[in-house]
Design a protein around this motif. Structure first.
Motif, PDB file in Angstrom:
ATOM      1  N   LEU A   1     -60.820  41.002  17.262  1.00  0.00           N
ATOM      2  CA  LEU A   1     -60.663  39.605  17.688  1.00  0.00           C
ATOM      3  C   LEU A   1     -60.083  38.772  16.548  1.00  0.00           C
ATOM      4  O   LEU A   1     -59.166  37.965  16.763  1.00  0.00           O
ATOM      5  N   LEU A   2     -60.622  38.964  15.357  1.00  0.00           N
ATOM      6  CA  LEU A   2     -60.138  38.207  14.198  1.00  0.00           C
ATOM      7  C   LEU A   2     -58.723  38.635  13.818  1.00  0.00           C
ATOM      8  O   LEU A   2     -57.898  37.799  13.431  1.00  0.00           O
ATOM      9  N   ALA A   3     -58.434  39.921  13.942  1.00  0.00           N
ATOM     10  CA  ALA A   3     -57.091  40.411  13.619  1.00  0.00           C
ATOM     11  C   ALA A   3     -56.057  39.877  14.608  1.00  0.00           C
ATOM     12  O   ALA A   3     -54.937  39.520  14.215  1.00  0.00           O
ATOM     13  N   ILE A   4     -56.420  39.803  15.887  1.00  0.00           N
ATOM     14  CA  ILE A   4     -55.502  39.250  16.889  1.00  0.00           C
ATOM     15  C   ILE A   4     -55.235  37.776  16.612  1.00  0.00           C
ATOM     16  O   ILE A   4     -54.090  37.317  16.705  1.00  0.00           O
ATOM     17  N   ALA A   5     -56.290  37.042  16.251  1.00  0.00           N
ATOM     18  CA  ALA A   5     -56.104  35.620  15.935  1.00  0.00           C
ATOM     19  C   ALA A   5     -55.172  35.457  14.741  1.00  0.00           C
ATOM     20  O   ALA A   5     -54.273  34.606  14.745  1.00  0.00           O
ATOM     21  N   PHE A   6     -55.368  36.270  13.701  1.00  0.00           N
ATOM     22  CA  PHE A   6     -54.502  36.176  12.527  1.00  0.00           C
ATOM     23  C   PHE A   6     -53.069  36.577  12.869  1.00  0.00           C
ATOM     24  O   PHE A   6     -52.112  35.943  12.418  1.00  0.00           O
ATOM     25  N   ALA A   7     -52.913  37.621  13.674  1.00  0.00           N
ATOM     26  CA  ALA A   7     -51.572  38.069  14.061  1.00  0.00           C
ATOM     27  C   ALA A   7     -50.848  37.006  14.889  1.00  0.00           C
ATOM     28  O   ALA A   7     -49.637  36.807  14.729  1.00  0.00           O
ATOM     29  N   LEU A   8     -51.578  36.311  15.755  1.00  0.00           N
ATOM     30  CA  LEU A   8     -50.959  35.232  16.528  1.00  0.00           C
ATOM     31  C   LEU A   8     -50.503  34.094  15.619  1.00  0.00           C
ATOM     32  O   LEU A   8     -49.422  33.534  15.814  1.00  0.00           O
ATOM     33  N   GLN A   9     -51.318  33.756  14.627  1.00  0.00           N
ATOM     34  CA  GLN A   9     -50.918  32.717  13.676  1.00  0.00           C
ATOM     35  C   GLN A   9     -49.670  33.150  12.916  1.00  0.00           C
ATOM     36  O   GLN A   9     -48.744  32.353  12.716  1.00  0.00           O
ATOM     37  N   ALA A  10     -49.643  34.404  12.486  1.00  0.00           N
ATOM     38  CA  ALA A  10     -48.481  34.910  11.751  1.00  0.00           C
ATOM     39  C   ALA A  10     -47.245  34.923  12.636  1.00  0.00           C
ATOM     40  O   ALA A  10     -46.145  34.580  12.183  1.00  0.00           O
ATOM     41  N   LEU A  11     -47.401  35.278  13.906  1.00  0.00           N
ATOM     42  CA  LEU A  11     -46.279  35.309  14.829  1.00  0.00           C
ATOM     43  C   LEU A  11     -45.720  33.909  15.074  1.00  0.00           C
ATOM     44  O   LEU A  11     -44.498  33.705  15.070  1.00  0.00           O
ATOM     45  N   VAL A  12     -46.605  32.927  15.244  1.00  0.00           N
ATOM     46  CA  VAL A  12     -46.145  31.547  15.451  1.00  0.00           C
ATOM     47  C   VAL A  12     -45.407  31.048  14.216  1.00  0.00           C
ATOM     48  O   VAL A  12     -44.359  30.416  14.327  1.00  0.00           O
ATOM     49  N   ARG A  13     -45.946  31.339  13.027  1.00  0.00           N
ATOM     50  CA  ARG A  13     -45.261  30.928  11.785  1.00  0.00           C
ATOM     51  C   ARG A  13     -43.897  31.595  11.670  1.00  0.00           C
ATOM     52  O   ARG A  13     -42.930  30.968  11.262  1.00  0.00           O
ATOM     53  N   LEU A  14     -43.831  32.866  12.030  1.00  0.00           N
ATOM     54  CA  LEU A  14     -42.576  33.605  11.949  1.00  0.00           C
ATOM     55  C   LEU A  14     -41.558  33.043  12.933  1.00  0.00           C
ATOM     56  O   LEU A  14     -40.389  32.837  12.579  1.00  0.00           O
ATOM     57  N   LEU A  15     -41.979  32.757  14.163  1.00  0.00           N
ATOM     58  CA  LEU A  15     -41.071  32.208  15.163  1.00  0.00           C
ATOM     59  C   LEU A  15     -40.628  30.779  14.829  1.00  0.00           C
ATOM     60  O   LEU A  15     -39.552  30.356  15.228  1.00  0.00           O
ATOM     61  N   ALA A  16     -41.466  30.057  14.098  1.00  0.00           N
ATOM     62  CA  ALA A  16     -41.110  28.697  13.703  1.00  0.00           C
ATOM     63  C   ALA A  16     -40.186  28.675  12.483  1.00  0.00           C
ATOM     64  O   ALA A  16     -39.726  27.605  12.079  1.00  0.00           O
ATOM     65  N   GLY A  17     -39.965  29.834  11.890  1.00  0.00           N
ATOM     66  CA  GLY A  17     -39.045  29.893  10.763  1.00  0.00           C
ATOM     67  C   GLY A  17     -39.704  29.716   9.408  1.00  0.00           C
ATOM     68  O   GLY A  17     -39.022  29.456   8.424  1.00  0.00           O
TER      69      GLY A  17
END
Length: 174
Positions: free
Chosen positions: A116-132
């Motif tokens: 659960l914590l890893a998915i939350a962190f991965a989602l944050q990383a994905l949003v940061r990556l998509l935002a540039g």
């Protein structure tokens, strides 16, 4: 429900304590960000949110996780909705698994909380990556593991008020 051998019957959770622990987690997260700013440190808000969502899903749910995520977004000055999305997804998965997780001992609960914590962190990383904003540093991927490692001590601290002895009454068998 029959309790496993050696497990005590808990008193009801005090809503003031629940909200106070969430406020303390937010304060600890803010203090941690101001003192070090290291991305590999544990996410206290995620830990306390997952704990209360698993133990009190009728009081703390996805809506509270979303608002807590917005508070974290505002505090850290990141893309608005980054933590809110991650905490909401984490909260939804925690609500989905809450009955299953509570049947296990604390070590196995930690193994359920880690994804659960890893998915939350991965989602944050994905949003940061998509935002540039680029990918997080490699050391930052330690954060979900450190946060999950705190599950056992956090459970002891957050369940302590519910384990206090009740007032004895000779007319009540429990």
């Amino acid at each position: 429900m029959i309790l496993p051998r050696g497990q005590a019957l808990l008193l009801p959770a005090n809503p003031t304590f629940i909200w106070g622990s969430l406020a303390a987690a937010l304060a600890l997260q803010v203090l941690q960000g101001q003192l070090s700013g290291a991305a590999w440190l544990p996410d206290w808000m995620a830990l306390v949110l997952v704990f209360w969502i698993i133990h009190q899903p009728l009081r703390i749910g996805v809506g509270v996780a979303f608002v807590a995520g917005l508070c974290m977004d505002v505090h850290q000055g990141v893309l608005l909705g980054q933590h809110a999305l991650a905490y909401s997804a984490m909260g939804y998965l925690a609500v989905t698994l809450h009955r299953r997780v509570l049947w296990f001992d604390l070590r196995r609960q930690t193994l359920h909380v880690l994804p659960l914590l890893a998915i939350a962190f991965a989602l944050q990383a994905l949003v940061r990556l998509l935002a540039g904003h680029g990918a997080p540093p490699a050391l930052a991927w330690l954060s979900p593991f450190l946060t999950a490692a705190l599950w056992i001590p956090a459970t002891g601290v957050l369940l302590a008020p519910q384990r206090r002895p009740h007032a004895p009454d000779e007319n009540r068998p429990l």
